[in-house]
Write an enzyme that holds these catalytic residues in place. Structure first.
Site, PDB file in Angstrom:
ATOM      1  N   HIS A  51       0.857  -1.175   0.000  1.00 29.39           N
ATOM      2  CA  HIS A  51       0.000   0.000   0.000  1.00 29.39           C
ATOM      3  C   HIS A  51       0.902   1.238   0.000  1.00 29.39           C
ATOM      4  CE1 HIS A  51      -2.468  -3.077   2.058  1.00 29.39           C
ATOM      5  NE2 HIS A  51      -3.535  -2.422   1.636  1.00 29.39           N
ATOM      6  N   HIS A  88     -11.124 -13.979   2.241  1.00 23.30           N
ATOM      7  CA  HIS A  88     -12.319 -13.177   1.995  1.00 23.30           C
ATOM      8  C   HIS A  88     -13.439 -14.061   1.439  1.00 23.30           C
ATOM      9  CE1 HIS A  88      -9.798  -9.208   1.456  1.00 23.30           C
ATOM     10  NE2 HIS A  88      -9.705  -9.727   2.669  1.00 23.30           N
TER      11      HIS A  88
END
Length: 490
Positions: free
Chosen positions: A123, A325
């Site tokens: 990130h 997820h």
């Protein structure tokens, strides 16, 4: 900081030792990077990547903003959970935020090279501390990515993908592109713009859009239709500006990449524009059903695929699937990987796992050979993941406090995928399961079934076919037989 500083002293480059015993955990017993399977090396099939945030930053976000010191302390000394203090005290976290950012990056590249991995992911706020203004944040990012570019050149390690952290800072507590405050949405757009610049600078092969707070906790204070409309409005405004820019340069058209994983970003996608800015990466969207939101709009693979098709964006994006997820969405481990691949939308995999008995994202290293075999079978059948890869979006446990644990975790996961790859190759080359599946659907390969397959059959023809052929024969699905054959290869 001395240029020759070594953070993992005493740990050499990890070797491949197929004869090693069960207690020999600092070597590869199955991953042989140069081994050729089905015309491609293991390294090319697997395209392993280390994620920067879990392995070197822990959870949270680095910041140079003095008003955000709680995030700084949580980030610098990782291993904290809601019930305890940090346990992972890393040697690269000493110094000012910028000093520790540089040390962290050097430690990471030492780790990459000793592990023998060619890719990493990050990130924007993992790489450099966030400043008190957007300009200061960008200056910090420029300085640290200058060092990253130098280390990439020295080692040959490349960026698999870049993404923007649009969820940690308090400004994003109500979302980024779905925030009820347009000012926040604008800030998110500015941050993504810089992220794309960094992706270009570092030669990233992909760019991931993941907005962890794009959803809602309570429907009582949420106008879902308005949030979706705001994203579309932002998209349309960006298209208008983009078109004006394009008309100024040429007669070519332009197209927006739209609203992705509820993070809105727009760029001109005409070949002329991409060539002009030199942006040569694949765009990826990462689904997640919940956490930190109660409900996130990009619930699973099919939700995102439906969104992309609705807005006509499916030719510009693929999916980055994280199996943890997927299981949070109530599906099996391999479900979203298989579904995305079936639509030609599987672009990359965040290779981790969770504890199915828990209701949150635990980001554990994948060690289950059944799971890795199913994943690799899908990847082989679609011809590989390039330019995506297998990124270890996983973290050592809070109780795994030794530096060598970071190596052991990655080695174990890489070996698990190497075994999965070998198993999948045997399954495909033997062709038993493939042949059984083909036979199961053989009625669509000829006669009336071929017309159904081609999409040319009508309801009237179906009625006539049944009138002529009567009741269909009940045929066993043979599920247990398939499972038994599959287990033979594990």
């Amino acid at each position: 900081m001395a240029a020759q500083e070594e953070f993992f002293a005493g740990i050499p480059r990890i070797p491949y030792l197929p004869s090693a015993g069960p207690g020999d955990v600092m070597c590869f017993r199955h991953y042989n990077a140069e081994e050729v399977l089905m015309g491609r090396t293991m390294e090319d099939w697997l395209r392993f990547s280390v994620c920067y945030w879990h392995s070197f930053c822990g959870t949270g976000t680095v910041t140079a903003d003095p008003t955000l010191t709680p995030i700084t302390s949580h980030h610098a000394v990782c291993g904290a959970d809601p019930f305890g203090f940090p346990t992972l005290h890393r040697p690269w976290n000493a110094g000012t935020p910028m000093e520790s950012a540089k040390r962290r990056l050097c430690a990471a590249f030492e780790f990459f090279t000793k592990l023998g991995v060619k890719y990493y992911t990050f990130h924007d706020r993992d790489m450099a501390p966030e400043g008190s203004t957007l300009k200061e944040s960008n200056v910090n990012l420029d300085e640290i990515t200058d060092l990253a570019l130098q280390l990439q050149s020295q080692t040959g390690v490349k960026v698999l993908w870049v993404t923007c952290n649009l969820f940690s800072h308090p400004r994003y507590m109500n979302g980024a592109a779905t925030n009820p405050d347009c000012h926040v949405l604008a800030y998110a757009g500015a941050q993504v713009k810089k992220g794309l610049d960094i992706a270009k600078k570092l030669g990233a092969e992909n760019f991931v859009f993941w907005g962890g707070r794009e959803g809602f906790l309570s429907i009582h204070n949420t106008d879902v239709a308005a949030e979706l409309k705001h994203m579309a409005s932002f998209f349309n405004m960006a298209v208008s500006k983009c078109c004006r820019d394009c008309r100024a340069d040429s007669k070519s058209g332009c197209r927006s990449v739209g609203v992705v994983r509820c993070v809105t970003v727009t760029v001109c996608l005409s070949p002329e524009y991409k060539e002009k800015i030199g942006l040569k990466c694949q765009f990826l969207i990462e689904p997640k059903p919940k956490e930190p939101c109660k409900h996130q709009y990009d619930y699973d693979a099919m939700s995102v695929i439906g969104f992309l098709k609705h807005y006509g964006l499916e030719s510009h994006f693929k999916l980055n699937i994280e199996p943890n997820h997927t299981t949070l969405a109530g599906h099996s481990y391999e479900h979203d990987i298989v579904m995305a691949s079936a639509f030609g939308m599987l672009g990359s995999v965040d290779s981790n796992t969770g504890s199915p008995d828990l209701g949150w994202d635990t980001d554990q290293f994948p060690m289950d050979i059944r799971n890795t075999t199913l994943v690799m079978k899908t990847i082989i059948e679609q011809g590989g993941l390039q330019p995506g890869g297998l990124n270890f979006d996983a973290k050592v446990r809070r109780e795994s406090t030794d530096l060598e644990d970071l190596f052991i975790a990655h080695i174990g996961a890489m070996d698990a995928f190497a075994r999965g790859l070998r198993n999948a190759v045997r399954i495909i080359e033997d062709g038993i399961i493939t042949g059984m599946v083909k036979e199961r659907y053989s009625s669509f390969s000829h006669g009336f079934g071929q017309k159904v397959e081609d999409g040319s059959a009508t309801l009237e023809e179906m009625e006539a076919f049944v009138s002529q052929n009567g009741e269909p024969t009940v045929t066993s699905g043979k599920q247990e037989k398939y499972e038994s054959i599959f287990n033979h290869y594990i």
